[in-house]
Design a protein around this motif. Structure first.
Motif, mmCIF file in Angstrom:
data_model
loop_
_atom_site.group_PDB
_atom_site.id
_atom_site.type_symbol
_atom_site.label_atom_id
_atom_site.label_comp_id
_atom_site.label_asym_id
_atom_site.label_seq_id
_atom_site.Cartn_x
_atom_site.Cartn_y
_atom_site.Cartn_z
ATOM 1 N N LYS A 29 0.735 -1.116 0.084
ATOM 2 C CA LYS A 29 0.119 0.075 -0.206
ATOM 3 C C LYS A 29 0.689 1.454 0.116
ATOM 4 O O LYS A 29 0.484 2.214 -0.708
ATOM 5 N N PHE A 30 1.961 1.302 0.840
ATOM 6 C CA PHE A 30 2.804 2.301 0.782
ATOM 7 C C PHE A 30 3.550 2.747 -0.491
ATOM 8 O O PHE A 30 3.350 3.770 -1.030
ATOM 9 N N LEU A 31 4.089 1.683 -1.130
ATOM 10 C CA LEU A 31 4.583 2.021 -2.349
ATOM 11 C C LEU A 31 3.690 2.019 -3.436
ATOM 12 O O LEU A 31 3.939 3.088 -4.542
ATOM 13 N N GLU A 32 2.519 1.541 -3.453
ATOM 14 C CA GLU A 32 1.415 1.895 -4.432
ATOM 15 C C GLU A 32 0.872 3.387 -4.295
ATOM 16 O O GLU A 32 0.775 4.115 -5.547
ATOM 17 N N SER A 33 1.037 4.120 -3.060
ATOM 18 C CA SER A 33 0.311 5.230 -3.145
ATOM 19 C C SER A 33 1.644 6.228 -3.191
ATOM 20 O O SER A 33 1.342 7.592 -3.478
ATOM 21 N N THR A 34 2.820 5.704 -3.210
ATOM 22 C CA THR A 34 3.901 6.870 -3.398
ATOM 23 C C THR A 34 4.431 6.877 -4.678
ATOM 24 O O THR A 34 4.947 7.916 -5.130
ATOM 25 N N PHE A 35 4.530 5.675 -5.503
ATOM 26 C CA PHE A 35 5.146 5.586 -6.722
ATOM 27 C C PHE A 35 4.185 5.286 -7.946
ATOM 28 O O PHE A 35 3.224 4.500 -7.763
ATOM 29 N N LYS A 88 3.162 3.037 -11.149
ATOM 30 C CA LYS A 88 3.712 1.813 -11.707
ATOM 31 C C LYS A 88 4.580 1.844 -12.959
ATOM 32 O O LYS A 88 4.260 2.951 -13.612
ATOM 33 N N ARG A 89 5.351 0.984 -13.306
ATOM 34 C CA ARG A 89 6.343 1.141 -14.349
ATOM 35 C C ARG A 89 5.547 0.879 -15.510
ATOM 36 O O ARG A 89 4.311 0.024 -15.716
ATOM 37 N N GLU A 90 5.860 1.517 -16.573
ATOM 38 C CA GLU A 90 5.166 1.467 -17.754
ATOM 39 C C GLU A 90 6.337 1.006 -18.833
ATOM 40 O O GLU A 90 7.268 1.761 -18.894
ATOM 41 N N LYS A 91 5.985 0.349 -19.830
ATOM 42 C CA LYS A 91 6.991 0.109 -21.007
ATOM 43 C C LYS A 91 7.342 1.307 -21.665
ATOM 44 O O LYS A 91 6.572 1.803 -22.031
ATOM 45 N N THR A 141 13.408 7.746 -24.390
ATOM 46 C CA THR A 141 12.664 6.588 -24.031
ATOM 47 C C THR A 141 11.289 7.187 -23.674
ATOM 48 O O THR A 141 11.152 7.713 -22.899
ATOM 49 N N ILE A 142 10.285 6.804 -24.593
ATOM 50 C CA ILE A 142 8.887 7.256 -24.565
ATOM 51 C C ILE A 142 8.078 6.137 -23.746
ATOM 52 O O ILE A 142 8.078 5.046 -24.655
ATOM 53 N N THR A 143 7.072 6.491 -23.211
ATOM 54 C CA THR A 143 6.249 5.595 -22.785
ATOM 55 C C THR A 143 5.265 5.167 -23.555
ATOM 56 O O THR A 143 4.863 6.012 -24.622
ATOM 57 N N GLU A 144 4.506 4.021 -23.542
ATOM 58 C CA GLU A 144 3.640 3.546 -24.441
ATOM 59 C C GLU A 144 2.443 4.314 -24.345
ATOM 60 O O GLU A 144 1.914 4.706 -25.807
ATOM 61 N N SER A 145 2.004 4.813 -23.385
ATOM 62 C CA SER A 145 0.872 5.579 -23.408
ATOM 63 C C SER A 145 1.045 7.198 -24.186
ATOM 64 O O SER A 145 0.044 7.662 -25.005
ATOM 65 N N ASN A 146 2.033 7.445 -24.342
ATOM 66 C CA ASN A 146 2.353 8.590 -24.760
ATOM 67 C C ASN A 146 2.698 8.438 -26.285
ATOM 68 O O ASN A 146 2.242 9.347 -26.946
ATOM 69 N N ILE A 147 3.232 7.403 -26.561
ATOM 70 C CA ILE A 147 3.181 7.091 -27.894
ATOM 71 C C ILE A 147 1.908 7.090 -28.652
ATOM 72 O O ILE A 147 1.669 7.365 -29.658
ATOM 73 N N VAL A 148 0.896 6.157 -28.111
ATOM 74 C CA VAL A 148 -0.501 6.214 -28.443
ATOM 75 C C VAL A 148 -1.109 7.565 -28.471
ATOM 76 O O VAL A 148 -1.595 7.704 -29.611
#
Length: 108
Positions: A4-10, A12-15, A75-82
């Motif tokens: 929970k701490f990590l989920e609320s702090t960071f 998630k990695r994106e390809k 390096t560009i994230t997948e969501s930004n490429i879309v």
């Protein structure tokens, strides 16, 4: 692994995908200075600018990049490429121009 701490702090990695773009000299200088000041890589800053730019959907500024601009690897994230693909289809502006405009939007 769920924490929970990590989920609320960071986030998630994106390809990410490595791409090469022409980046204008003043835009790149801004990115270098920002990456020194903040705990973020140049690609991290570009991705943050792109996310904000894509969300706004507002295209302002020069859509032409001068041929003298050097190429830079990002390096560009997948969501930004879309998001960039969608903007390109709607506006017929190149990825390179969109990236430079996204960074310029926060420079002002």
């Amino acid at each position: 692994m769920e924490n929970k701490f990590l989920e609320s702090t960071f986030l998630k990695r994106e390809k990410r995908h490595a791409r090469t773009y022409l980046i204008e000299a003043d835009v790149y200088a801004f990115l270098v200075n920002a990456s020194i000041k903040y705990q973020a890589s140049i690609s991290d800053i570009v991705n943050a600018c792109l996310a904000k730019f894509i969300k706004s959907g507002t295209i302002k500024g020069n859509t032409h990049i001068y041929a003298a601009a050097p190429t830079r690897n990002l390096t560009i994230t997948e969501s930004n490429i879309v998001g960039l693909k969608k903007l390109k289809r709607e506006t017929h502006v190149t990825f390179t121009s969109l990236i430079n405009m996204a960074v310029r939007a926060i420079m002002d």
